[in-house]
Design a protein around this motif. Structure first.
Motif, PDB file in Angstrom:
ATOM      1  N   ILE A   5      33.364  18.530 -52.254  1.00 21.87           N
ATOM      2  CA  ILE A   5      34.052  18.031 -51.042  1.00 21.87           C
ATOM      3  C   ILE A   5      35.321  18.843 -50.762  1.00 21.87           C
ATOM      4  CG2 ILE A   5      33.147  15.681 -51.245  1.00 21.87           C
ATOM      5  CD1 ILE A   5      36.015  14.817 -52.105  1.00 21.87           C
ATOM      6  N   LEU A   6      35.802  19.582 -51.772  1.00 23.29           N
ATOM      7  CA  LEU A   6      37.038  20.348 -51.578  1.00 23.29           C
ATOM      8  C   LEU A   6      36.780  21.653 -50.825  1.00 23.29           C
ATOM      9  CD1 LEU A   6      38.636  19.896 -55.119  1.00 23.29           C
ATOM     10  CD2 LEU A   6      39.117  18.584 -53.055  1.00 23.29           C
ATOM     11  N   TYR A   7      35.529  22.110 -50.822  1.00 27.99           N
ATOM     12  CA  TYR A   7      35.288  23.391 -50.139  1.00 27.99           C
ATOM     13  C   TYR A   7      34.255  23.339 -49.016  1.00 27.99           C
ATOM     14  CZ  TYR A   7      31.435  23.851 -53.583  1.00 27.99           C
ATOM     15  OH  TYR A   7      30.320  23.649 -54.357  1.00 27.99           O
ATOM     16  N   GLU A   8      33.435  22.315 -48.950  1.00 26.56           N
ATOM     17  CA  GLU A   8      32.441  22.248 -47.874  1.00 26.56           C
ATOM     18  C   GLU A   8      33.151  22.142 -46.521  1.00 26.56           C
ATOM     19  OE1 GLU A   8      29.224  22.457 -48.039  1.00 26.56           O
ATOM     20  OE2 GLU A   8      28.615  21.931 -50.078  1.00 26.56           O
ATOM     21  N   ALA A   9      32.615  22.809 -45.507  1.00 26.83           N
ATOM     22  CA  ALA A   9      33.232  22.737 -44.173  1.00 26.83           C
ATOM     23  C   ALA A   9      33.137  21.315 -43.609  1.00 26.83           C
ATOM     24  CB  ALA A   9      32.550  23.724 -43.236  1.00 26.83           C
ATOM     25  N   HIS A  10      32.042  20.633 -43.919  1.00 30.43           N
ATOM     26  CA  HIS A  10      31.873  19.251 -43.447  1.00 30.43           C
ATOM     27  C   HIS A  10      31.537  18.361 -44.642  1.00 30.43           C
ATOM     28  CE1 HIS A  10      32.178  20.342 -39.254  1.00 30.43           C
ATOM     29  NE2 HIS A  10      31.418  21.384 -39.533  1.00 30.43           N
ATOM     30  N   PRO A  11      32.549  18.057 -45.451  1.00 34.08           N
ATOM     31  CA  PRO A  11      32.264  17.323 -46.693  1.00 34.08           C
ATOM     32  C   PRO A  11      31.770  15.904 -46.451  1.00 34.08           C
ATOM     33  CG  PRO A  11      34.640  17.515 -46.334  1.00 34.08           C
ATOM     34  CD  PRO A  11      33.975  18.317 -45.259  1.00 34.08           C
ATOM     35  N   HIS A  12      30.895  15.456 -47.320  1.00 34.59           N
ATOM     36  CA  HIS A  12      30.479  14.048 -47.283  1.00 34.59           C
ATOM     37  C   HIS A  12      30.134  13.601 -48.700  1.00 34.59           C
ATOM     38  CE1 HIS A  12      26.084  12.879 -47.616  1.00 34.59           C
ATOM     39  NE2 HIS A  12      26.076  14.133 -48.010  1.00 34.59           N
TER      40      HIS A  12
END
Ligand SMILES: Cc1cc2nc3c(=O)[nH]c(=O)nc-3n(C[C@H](O)[C@H](O)[C@H](O)COP(=O)(O)OP(=O)(O)OC[C@H]3O[C@@H](n4cnc5c(N)ncnc54)[C@H](O)[C@@H]3O)c2cc1C
Length: 527
Positions: A179-186
């Motif tokens: 979640i710290l690097y995904e462009a659209h974290p979920h």
């Protein structure tokens, strides 16, 4: 020192860690065996054109360089500290509590709903068409409205607080570091409950309190200052109240209204939930790419102005489920959630249009500042009248909705309680239905195949945001007329979504600390 490397790869290459390390060693002119760690710091899929690309920002640690430190939060003991009452254990209330602990203050949370385990059982009862508990459902209970959700963590209001710290706190309490690097974290509905539980356990370990099944029914004031709250017929005397009750707590708005505590009407949004086969959305968004196996379930985000109003997709849940998010049996309210793997064969999204004050002006005389709430209620009741039994929801195929036809049958859907065929285009107010219909036609031009009878619209998506604001002093964040009362999060009109509510909770904790610091000269925490 670490090195940052930006690379663009095909989805298949991006999924291959060996490929990453080969490329990095070439780019940095170092031996692969000298690389101690490659850490992704940003990842996004670029699906605008074919072939699809994945952009990666990598932080590379070479042998002998110190590795990044583990994320940690210091929560001191606050058992004997100044208490702060928090009403509601949603993201705003929980983040306020954890930040208060960091500041050395003691949170005491009152939550009308039940803890995660008991709440899950109550939610299962709705799915089995058995019963709805008015205080324990998709909107109410430990973790608030976002607990059984897709757990999307994107927010437009990053400037309102420390977005990275909010995500790191989730990681500290058990969320995946991605979640710290995904462009659209979920996060996903299967993983969120454990994180919420860890937060609760931390609050209790630090000496804070959480009281479940404790609905607050009154807030008392004295000389313009908050003085006590009433929960389960018991008075609790307090100097500070964080009111983070979310936008589904209509009884709270009613209580404030009856006490003549200042409220403001505001614009909001309502519409339907739209559901397509996920495979169709994948095909459209990924241009039939053969790399599908290396890509997540595709999502979309659409927005358009129709007759002077915004119409937009909202809270899209790829590989998800439509859920019955009602809080009482007279309403039909739907929303969406996804598990972490986003593996269901359906893609659903809120599909809503702006509702402005002029749309509920006719209700103003009778309902005063709560007129917008009344309009929201009426739409939910109208939807329930179409599907009166067993928490089912009214639905229509999308092309039939757009072209004004009866759907003689409905396709398979993710909505467990069941659907009832209904002419949504007829019973929804025309200023809503007509804009949604026009917008679907426009969106079909951007996503060919979006307008299809394989998809359905389900009624109604009415709780995207609150129709009422509880106004705050912009400096102190207290209610404009009542000192010590801190309206917070989505229900107060200062957030929309998990992370923005969490950030608002943190800001409130900081405002309380500043005030208490002046009174008691407390020492701020050192990081
Ligand atoms: C099914 C679903 C899916 C969602 N998916 C996402 C998503 O993927 N990403 C995203 O960003 N947002 C999502 N949202 C929205 C998000 O959950 C909310 O924006 C967020 O939870 C708001 O936080 P909050 O703390 O302000 O209020 P809430 O989460 O609503 O919490 C308020 C809490 O107060 C309690 N309460 C209310 N009245 C009282 C009272 N009188 N006494 C005591 N306690 C009381 C309630 O029980 C509740 O637990 C979703 C919402 C739903 C319903």
């Amino acid at each position: 020192m670490s090195h940052v490397v930006n690379i663009t790869l095909s989805p298949k290459e991006a999924a291959d860690e060996n490929k990453q390390s080969q490329l990095v060693s070439k780019m940095l002119k170092i031996k692969e065996s000298d690389i101690a760690l490659i850490r992704i710091i940003k990842k996004s899929v670029d699906a605008r054109h074919y072939p699809l690309k994945v952009n990666l920002s990598l932080e590379v640690y070479v042998d002998a360089e110190p590795l990044p430190e583990k994320i940690t939060f210091e929560y001191p003991s606050v058992a004997y500290s100044k208490p702060v009452v928090i009403i509601g254990a949603g993201p705003a209330g929980l983040y306020a509590a954890l930040r208060l602990i960091e500041f050395g203050l003691k949170p005491i949370i009152f939550e009308r709903g039940k803890d995660i385990v008991e709440r899950s059982k109550d939610i299962a009862q709705i799915h089995r068409n058995n019963s709805i508990d008015h205080n324990s459902n998709y909107a109410f209970g430990e973790g608030g409205a976002g607990t059984f959700s897709d757990g999307k963590l994107f927010t437009r209001s990053k400037k309102r607080g420390d977005y990275n710290r909010a995500l790191q706190r989730l990681v500290f309490h058990g969320a995946d570091e991605a979640i710290l690097y995904e462009a659209h974290p979920h996060i996903g509905s299967d993983k969120l409950p454990r994180i919420i539980k860890s937060m609760r356990e931390q609050i209790i370990r630090s000496g804070g309190e959480i009281h479940f099944s404790s609905r607050v029914t009154d807030i008392k004031t004295s000389n313009g200052h908050v003085s006590k709250i009433i929960a389960n017929n018991t008075s609790i005397i307090t100097d500070y109240v964080v009111l983070s009750t979310g936008h589904s707590a209509r009884d709270v708005y009613q209580m404030l209204y009856e006490q003549k505590i200042a409220l403001e009407a505001k614009a909001y949004a309502m519409g339907v939930r739209i559901e397509h086969p996920q495979e169709l959305i994948n095909k459209i968004q990924y241009h039939n790419s053969p790399d599908r196996d290396y890509l997540p379930a595709a999502s979309y985000s659409l927005v358009e102005q129709i007759n002077g109003r915004g119409v937009y997709s909202f809270c899209m849940c790829p590989g998800g489920f439509i859920v019955p998010a009602l809080t009482s049996q007279e309403e039909s309210v739907v929303n969406g959630m996804s598990p972490s793997h986003r593996g269901s064969p359906f893609a659903n999204s809120g599909f809503v249009t702006e509702i402005r004050e002029e749309d509920f002006a006719h209700l103003r005389k009778e309902y005063g500042i709560l007129a917008g709430l009344e309009l929201q209620k009426r739409l939910e009741y109208a939807a329930r009248a179409e599907a009166p039994d067993h928490y089912k929801a009214p639905a229509q195929r999308v092309s039939d909705f757009v072209f004004g036809r009866v759907s003689s049958s409905l396709p398979a859907s993710s909505f467990v309680p069941g659907l009832v065929e209904s002419r949504l285009d007829k019973w929804m107010p025309q200023f809503i239905a007509s804009r949604l219909r026009e917008a679907i036609k426009v969106f079909d031009k951007r996503m060919h195949g979006y307008l299809t009878n394989e998809a359905i619209v389900v009624g109604v998506e009415s709780r995207t945001s609150t129709p009422v604001r509880i106004p705050r002093n912009p400096e102190t964040l207290e209610h404009i007329h009542i000192q010590g009362l801190y309206p917070a999060g989505e229900g107060a009109g200062y957030a929309g979504g998990i992370i923005s509510a969490a950030l608002d909770g943190e800001r409130i904790a900081e405002a309380i600390f500043r005030k208490e610091e002046k009174r008691e000269s407390l020492t701020p925490p050192i990081y």
